[in-house]
Write a protein that holds these residues in place. Structure first.
Motif, PDB file in Angstrom:
ATOM      1  N   GLU A  13      -7.454   2.342   4.590  1.00 50.85           N
ATOM      2  CA  GLU A  13      -7.591   1.184   5.467  1.00 50.85           C
ATOM      3  C   GLU A  13      -9.064   0.890   5.688  1.00 50.85           C
ATOM      4  OE1 GLU A  13      -5.670   1.914   9.233  1.00 50.85           O
ATOM      5  OE2 GLU A  13      -7.311   3.129   9.977  1.00 50.85           O
ATOM      6  N   GLU A  14      -9.332  -0.351   6.008  1.00 50.00           N
ATOM      7  CA  GLU A  14     -10.697  -0.767   6.308  1.00 50.00           C
ATOM      8  C   GLU A  14     -11.015  -0.416   7.755  1.00 50.00           C
ATOM      9  OE1 GLU A  14     -13.652  -4.620   5.896  1.00 50.00           O
ATOM     10  OE2 GLU A  14     -11.511  -4.892   5.573  1.00 50.00           O
ATOM     11  N   GLN A  34     -18.064  -2.079   2.047  1.00 46.68           N
ATOM     12  CA  GLN A  34     -16.895  -2.051   2.907  1.00 46.68           C
ATOM     13  C   GLN A  34     -16.773  -0.627   3.440  1.00 46.68           C
ATOM     14  OE1 GLN A  34     -13.604  -3.507   0.722  1.00 46.68           O
ATOM     15  NE2 GLN A  34     -12.384  -3.883   2.522  1.00 46.68           N
ATOM     16  N   LEU A  36     -14.389   2.234   4.699  1.00 43.61           N
ATOM     17  CA  LEU A  36     -12.984   2.587   4.545  1.00 43.61           C
ATOM     18  C   LEU A  36     -12.731   3.980   5.088  1.00 43.61           C
ATOM     19  CD1 LEU A  36     -12.629   1.450   0.818  1.00 43.61           C
ATOM     20  CD2 LEU A  36     -11.988   0.130   2.841  1.00 43.61           C
ATOM     21  N   SER A  52     -15.033   8.159   7.779  1.00 38.58           N
ATOM     22  CA  SER A  52     -15.211   6.931   7.011  1.00 38.58           C
ATOM     23  C   SER A  52     -16.188   7.149   5.857  1.00 38.58           C
ATOM     24  CB  SER A  52     -15.709   5.813   7.914  1.00 38.58           C
ATOM     25  OG  SER A  52     -16.955   6.142   8.477  1.00 38.58           O
ATOM     26  N   MET A  62     -10.056  -2.552  -1.905  1.00 35.47           N
ATOM     27  CA  MET A  62      -9.084  -1.631  -1.311  1.00 35.47           C
ATOM     28  C   MET A  62      -8.581  -0.598  -2.325  1.00 35.47           C
ATOM     29  SD  MET A  62      -9.230  -2.342   1.763  1.00 35.47           S
ATOM     30  CE  MET A  62      -7.917  -1.403   2.501  1.00 35.47           C
TER      31      MET A  62
END
Length: 105
Positions: A13-14, A34, A36, A52, A62
């Motif tokens: 997930e972000e 990004q 994640l 993260s 993703m």
């Protein structure tokens, strides 16, 4: 009668970060990044969260891989250790290296 077993899915997930933090990261690396993390879910409920990591995989954000997300493997290994320490056993692997399924009675 056999006991019911549970199934745990590792997903990605972000992580929401501030716009300023995102902009500074992009400026310092030259590539949009990004943030994640991996999560472990049982029946839609998140039971585990990894630390993260950043990914700059622009074409499929993703679906990161180690080439675009240097801390990804280390982060996944830590989460996997935590899951296994709680008695979960890996039962399947998906197409992505991080798409794992665990089970326990």
């Amino acid at each position: 009668m056999s006991p019911q077993s549970e199934s745990l899915q590792v997903e990605i997930e972000e992580v929401e970060i501030s716009g300023l933090a995102r902009m500074l990261t992009t400026l310092s690396t030259g590539v949009p990044n990004q943030t994640l993390r991996f999560i472990g879910r049982v029946g839609g409920e998140t039971l585990y969260r990894s630390g993260s990591f950043s990914s700059n995989h622009m074409f499929d954000p993703m679906n990161p891989d180690e080439a675009y997300a240097p801390r990804m493997a280390e982060t996944l290994a830590k989460l996997r250790h935590e899951i296994e320490a709680d008695g979960w056993v890996e039962t399947a692997k998906g197409e992505q290296s991080w798409a794992l399924t665990f089970g326990r009675a």
